[in-house]
Scaffold this active site. Structure first.
Site: not given
Length: 446
Positions: A204, A152, A98, A174, A258
């Site tokens: 998102h 995700n 990440r 989510c 988002y």
């Protein structure tokens, strides 16, 4: 009265710092969800964390006085065997991957974020082959089980399962929609149980088309409240800067946090670069948070979910995940927002694609509520992101370099084939160990 069947749940990525959140949810809903066995599964790299968080889970169930067996294993097949539900919350490459997802794009002036833009693409490229392997094993070992995916990018992962397998008992989940519900409840000073939002869009990239308190629409009142910049962000790891009143009134829908990355792209890129220079990327901040959390988890006297976990960004995960599992198990037929096959619920999205939409939750899974369409002002952006997700899935399954570049060019956070190619080249090399499908040896013929 016939005694209800107790259930077995396998959690893949069981060594996650989120696991105590999930365990808390099972404890709270034990009376309606008679959990017998919880199998926490991880990979060799996550073995130490699995032991730490697994022992905390055992202490939590013990404190609650519940006869739940907690099994810790690196053997995924053993965990899946005869499971009733499978939850997934894994991260291929762990947080170090990440960090690369977030830091590399910033060098090109492009947003570095876990599930959006280049970071979302590469997390999907690493994750999709793994989730498809899991689904194959489920078809063999627990064909009647439901897969509840929290990994995700949840929308893209759900899309891949629907498009590249015959497995249909999959729901993507989510915590953003439930976070929005909680945020609206707080704004309106009412209990969360009294609030319902009509959700439609993608993971998102979801919009609230209407909002109700006790069944009465309060959308206009809420939108007016959202013109106050202090009221516009409900997720700890996505802090926006408030909407211009003219924009949010004209859009006439609730945005998710988002959306900041799309409707405020220049500001968010600048803010993200400044934050990365000052305190590191969000992933680096999370890595330190996780280190601190696991130090807490090691305490043999700790037998509850520590409040510090909320800083991690997974608030309401247990409410969302366990509420969904319980509603399927008990055929509650309540309404929840999940990622599932569209089936005509949103007119401008292909029926066979994954969408995030309010659904009736039944023992046969989610039944999307037909909403017609999303507002024309939002429709183009949603369709663009769906195109990105579709091409990204193709790239992941085929190991197709050209399609990876195409997907990133389509994405509005990049929108340049030149930049897309440079970013894909660097990120492919950085993630080479987790993207074998892109580095297959060429077949030679004599």
């Amino acid at each position: 009265m016939e005694e209800r069947k107790t259930i077995k749940i396998a959690t893949i990525g069981g060594g996650s710092s989120y696991t105590p959140e999930l365990v808390e949810g099972f404890i709270k809903r034990y009376n309606e969800l008679p959990l017998r066995e919880l199998w926490l599964v991880d990979v060799e790299e996550g073995k130490d964390k699995l032991e730490i968080v697994g022992n905390l889970a055992k202490r939590m169930f013990q404190k609650a006085g519940l006869p739940v067996e907690v099994h810790l294993t690196l053997d995924r097949r053993a965990a899946l065997k005869d499971a009733d539900f499978v939850t997934t919350q894994f991260r291929v490459g762990l947080l170090d991957a990440r960090i690369k997802d977030e830091s590399i794009p910033l060098k090109y002036g492009v947003l570095g974020q876990e599930t959006n833009g280049p970071g979302g693409l590469f997390k999907g490229l690493r994750t999709i082959p793994v989730i498809l392997d899991i689904v194959k094993e489920m078809e063999e070992l627990c064909p009647e089980a439901w897969l509840v995916n929290f990994t995700n990018p949840a929308g893209m992962v759900t899309e891949a399962v629907l498009r590249y397998s015959n497995f249909r008992k999959v729901v993507g989940l989510c915590n953003v929609p439930i976070g929005m519900e909680m945020g609206i409840a707080k704004l309106m000073n009412v209990d969360h149980s009294r609030v319902r939002i009509d959700f439609a869009g993608l993971n998102h990239m979801v919009y609230g088309l209407d909002v109700y308190v006790d069944g009465e629409s309060v959308k206009e009142q809420v939108i007016e409240m959202l013109t106050n910049p202090d009221n516009t962000s409900f997720v700890k790891n996505v802090q926006g800067q408030g909407w211009e009143p003219e924009f949010i009134r004209s859009l006439n829908a609730l945005t998710c946090p988002y959306h900041n990355y799309y409707y405020k792209m220049p500001e968010m890129v600048k803010k993200t670069i400044e934050a990365a220079e000052k305190e590191g990327t969000r992933a680096e901040v999370v890595k330190q948070l996780e280190n601190d959390l696991f130090e807490l988890y090691k305490d043999p006297n700790l037998n509850i979910k520590p409040p510090q976990l909320e800083k991690r960004g997974g608030a309401y995960y247990s409410d969302a995940a366990v509420r969904l599992i319980s509603s399927i198990y008990n055929d509650k037929r309540d309404i929840q927002p999940v990622n599932t096959i569209n089936n005509g619920a949103i007119a401008s999205i292909p029926s066979d694609s994954a969408v995030e939409v309010s659904c009736l939750i039944t023992k046969d899974g989610p039944k999307p509520i037909v909403i017609g369409d999303i507002p024309v002002a939002a429709r183009g952006l949603v369709q663009q992101i769906k195109s990105f997700e579709r091409i990204a899935c193709e790239a992941a399954v085929e190991g197709n370099y050209d399609k990876a570049v195409l997907a990133l060019t389509i994405n509005p956070l990049v929108a340049s084939d030149f930049l897309a190619k440079k970013i894909v080249d660097e990120m492919l090399e950085a993630h080479k160990a987790y993207l074998p499908q892109f580095f297959k040896e060429p077949v030679t013929t004599k």
